[in-house]
Design an enzyme around this catalytic site. Structure first.
Site, short mmCIF file in Angstrom:
data_model
loop_
_atom_site.label_atom_id
_atom_site.label_comp_id
_atom_site.label_asym_id
_atom_site.label_seq_id
_atom_site.Cartn_x
_atom_site.Cartn_y
_atom_site.Cartn_z
N TYR A 119 71.43 83.82 28.55
CA TYR A 119 70.17 84.20 28.80
C TYR A 119 70.01 85.34 29.53
O TYR A 119 69.18 86.12 29.51
CB TYR A 119 69.11 82.95 28.80
CG TYR A 119 67.81 83.25 28.43
CD1 TYR A 119 67.20 83.22 27.40
CD2 TYR A 119 66.84 83.39 29.73
CE1 TYR A 119 65.88 83.58 27.20
CE2 TYR A 119 65.62 83.82 29.62
CZ TYR A 119 65.02 83.84 28.19
OH TYR A 119 63.82 84.08 28.08
N ALA A 132 69.96 76.83 27.71
CA ALA A 132 70.37 75.67 28.57
C ALA A 132 70.19 74.36 27.73
O ALA A 132 71.18 73.33 27.90
CB ALA A 132 69.70 75.52 29.79
N LEU A 133 69.29 74.12 26.95
CA LEU A 133 69.15 72.97 26.27
C LEU A 133 70.18 72.69 25.15
O LEU A 133 70.33 71.55 24.72
CB LEU A 133 67.84 72.95 25.57
CG LEU A 133 66.35 72.73 26.50
CD1 LEU A 133 65.26 72.87 25.72
CD2 LEU A 133 66.56 71.31 27.35
N CYS A 168 71.50 79.49 33.40
CA CYS A 168 70.71 79.50 34.58
C CYS A 168 69.28 79.38 33.89
O CYS A 168 69.04 79.84 32.88
CB CYS A 168 71.03 81.02 35.09
SG CYS A 168 69.88 81.46 36.15
N VAL A 169 68.30 78.62 34.77
CA VAL A 169 67.14 78.36 34.36
C VAL A 169 66.47 78.73 35.78
O VAL A 169 66.81 78.43 36.81
CB VAL A 169 66.78 77.12 34.18
CG1 VAL A 169 65.33 76.96 33.80
CG2 VAL A 169 67.71 76.38 32.99
N GLU A 224 56.14 80.68 34.89
CA GLU A 224 54.67 80.38 35.16
C GLU A 224 54.32 79.12 34.71
O GLU A 224 53.05 78.43 34.86
CB GLU A 224 53.89 81.48 34.72
CG GLU A 224 54.31 82.86 35.51
CD GLU A 224 53.41 83.76 34.96
OE1 GLU A 224 52.49 83.83 33.92
OE2 GLU A 224 53.62 84.73 35.64
N THR A 225 55.07 78.40 33.70
CA THR A 225 54.55 77.23 33.09
C THR A 225 55.79 75.74 33.46
O THR A 225 56.78 76.20 34.19
CB THR A 225 54.71 77.46 31.54
OG1 THR A 225 56.24 77.68 31.14
CG2 THR A 225 54.23 78.70 31.12
N HIS A 238 57.60 74.59 31.49
CA HIS A 238 58.78 74.55 30.63
C HIS A 238 59.95 74.47 31.54
O HIS A 238 61.06 73.97 31.04
CB HIS A 238 58.74 75.91 29.56
CG HIS A 238 60.02 76.06 28.95
ND1 HIS A 238 60.05 74.95 27.85
CD2 HIS A 238 61.00 76.95 28.87
CE1 HIS A 238 61.31 75.63 26.98
NE2 HIS A 238 61.75 76.46 27.70
N ASN A 298 78.78 70.46 35.45
CA ASN A 298 77.57 71.03 35.32
C ASN A 298 77.39 72.34 36.19
O ASN A 298 77.35 72.17 37.39
CB ASN A 298 76.47 70.14 35.47
CG ASN A 298 75.05 70.49 35.29
OD1 ASN A 298 75.01 71.85 34.88
ND2 ASN A 298 74.07 69.61 35.19
#
Length: 179
Positions: A27, A58-59, A82-83, A87-88, A90, A114
């Site tokens: 991503y 990632a999910l 990577c996450v 703004e939310t 999520h 991981n």
């Protein structure tokens, strides 16, 4: 924290080459590429082999690992992605659920490192993914390799307490089992 040093275990050693699957979400492509480089270098330095597959996010990493465990032939797995906080809420969902799913697979006996970064900013991710800095991809591969080594150490023939498949499968001619 600047100036803090961390202990890094010696590299795991193997009599037989371990085979790992690297599951990566590209991503954030530049970050993913650095994570992947670190993981590949660590596996190769330990004498292992690897395959790499990509998933959208990632999910999906844990699902791909679960499928590979059922249908593939791997000793261990490296989860990379990577996450970055947005703004939310999520962010919390993806961080918590991806980590929890990998932990559940690990508790079932899978050897997983991981390397899914969960960070506040792009800069934090860049530092953690950099192979010359924190090298979290290499660290995730090292974790998987150490778990494989433990699994092999403890995975030998069982004796003493408990039942084994040999005992359960040894049937007498009358249909009863013997110990």
């Amino acid at each position: 924290m600047a100036g803090t040093s961390h202990y890094i275990m010696p590299r795991a050693e193997f009599d037989q080459k371990p085979k790992l699957l690297i599951v990566i979400s590209p991503y954030y492509k530049d970050i993913a590429d650095n994570l992947l480089s670190g993981a590949q270098a660590e596996i190769e330095a330990a004498g292992g082999t690897h395959e790499t597959v990509q998933v959208p996010g990632a999910l999906e990493i844990s699902t791909a690992i679960g499928i590979a465990e059922r249908l593939g032939n791997f000793d261990g797995y490296v989860a990379l992605g990577c996450v970055i906080r947005g703004e939310t809420t999520h962010y919390e969902t993806v961080c918590n659920d991806s980590s929890r799913a990998l932990q559940m697979l690990g508790l079932q006996g899978l050897c997983i490192g991981n390397g899914i970064l969960t960070v506040e900013t792009q800069k934090q991710a860049e530092v953690r993914a950099d192979t010359k800095d924190q090298n979290k991809g290499g660290g995730a591969a090292a974790a998987a390799l150490h778990l494989i080594a433990l699994s092999r150490k403890w995975g030998g023939a069982r004796s003493g307490v408990g039942f084994t498949n040999d005992i359960l499968m040894a049937a007498n001619t009358d249909g009863s089992t013997t110990a």
